[in-house]
Design an enzyme around this catalytic site. Sequence first.
Site, PDB file in Angstrom:
ATOM      1  N   ALA A   1       0.830  -1.205   0.000  1.00 15.04           N
ATOM      2  CA  ALA A   1       0.000   0.000   0.000  1.00 15.04           C
ATOM      3  C   ALA A   1       0.865   1.256   0.000  1.00 15.04           C
ATOM      4  CB  ALA A   1      -0.922   0.004   1.214  1.00 15.04           C
TER       5      ALA A   1
ATOM      6  N   GLY B   1       0.821  -5.607   0.678  1.00 17.09           N
ATOM      7  CA  GLY B   1      -0.132  -5.744  -0.417  1.00 17.09           C
ATOM      8  C   GLY B   1       0.501  -6.236  -1.706  1.00 17.09           C
TER       9      GLY B   1
ATOM     10  N   GLU C   1       0.481  -9.831  -1.346  1.00 18.18           N
ATOM     11  CA  GLU C   1      -0.911 -10.276  -1.434  1.00 18.18           C
ATOM     12  C   GLU C   1      -1.393 -10.347  -2.887  1.00 18.18           C
ATOM     13  OE1 GLU C   1      -3.135  -9.024   2.626  1.00 18.18           O
ATOM     14  OE2 GLU C   1      -2.254  -7.356   1.507  1.00 18.18           O
TER      15      GLU C   1
ATOM     16  N   GLU D   1       2.605  -6.084   7.879  1.00 19.96           N
ATOM     17  CA  GLU D   1       1.600  -5.092   8.284  1.00 19.96           C
ATOM     18  C   GLU D   1       1.536  -4.834   9.787  1.00 19.96           C
ATOM     19  OE1 GLU D   1       0.123  -6.388   4.202  1.00 19.96           O
ATOM     20  OE2 GLU D   1       1.196  -7.289   5.891  1.00 19.96           O
TER      21      GLU D   1
END
Length: 265
Positions: free
Chosen positions: A71, A116, A119, A139
């Site tokens: 992110a 992310g 991910e 995270e």
Amino acid sequence: MGGEQRYGDFVGVRRHAHVAELTLDRPKAMNAVSTDMARSIGAACAALAQDGDTRVVVVTSTHERAFCVGADLKERNSFSDAELVRQRPTARAAYTGVLELPVPTIAAVHGFALGGGFELALACDLIVADATAVVGLPEVSVGVIPGGGGTQLLPRRVGAARAAELIFTARRVEAGEARELGLVDQLVGEGEDRTEALALAARIAANSPVGLRAAKRALRLGHGLDLRAGLEVEDAAWRSVAFSGDRAEGVAAFNEKRKPQWPGE
């Protein structure tokens, strides 16, 4: 090879016959996923999901040292609470867009694939990584949790305890260990991740498009079910292909000792 189609400033899609290459292209930010970039990933995936000519999708990066660093925390830092809440559906749509593609998907990972970014790779069916790859879900080290599917996808790959250790420690895992732990599926030489992923995609794309979609559906829907329920999922997927043009062509081509010409229906 077809020309590139752009989705916003940060995502491109290029065609290689029946393989679509979805490229993360925000090099100035190491492909950090901003709101605009998330929106573009979602839009590209929505288009690919509707494209009957695409048999495999490969997710690649234009940055030399990163697949995606997760992110965009600089953008996040500027958000009010209300803005963060409003942005959440856009962010989720990017990850579920990749996850729900109806065709086989391969991530080509080099350098950093963190948070992310990892991910996005986990949302793919297969991960090809080169020797420079560094993956992880850090995270909790910045006060949040994996929110792009990581808490659900990682244990499905490596088991609950291994996923817990990786998520709770927030540690980064280098390529060799990542392969040993099953965090990536294929380890290749430095700089070869894109080439090898596209080659693997081409081998997959030579098979029946009807069969590939049905096999992916059975694999995804059956995962986590008890065996009896899973076999019902498989049977439903089999019935969806049993009377298809692809099946008729596949059997005919086998008996005639020639390459099949898939009708794709």
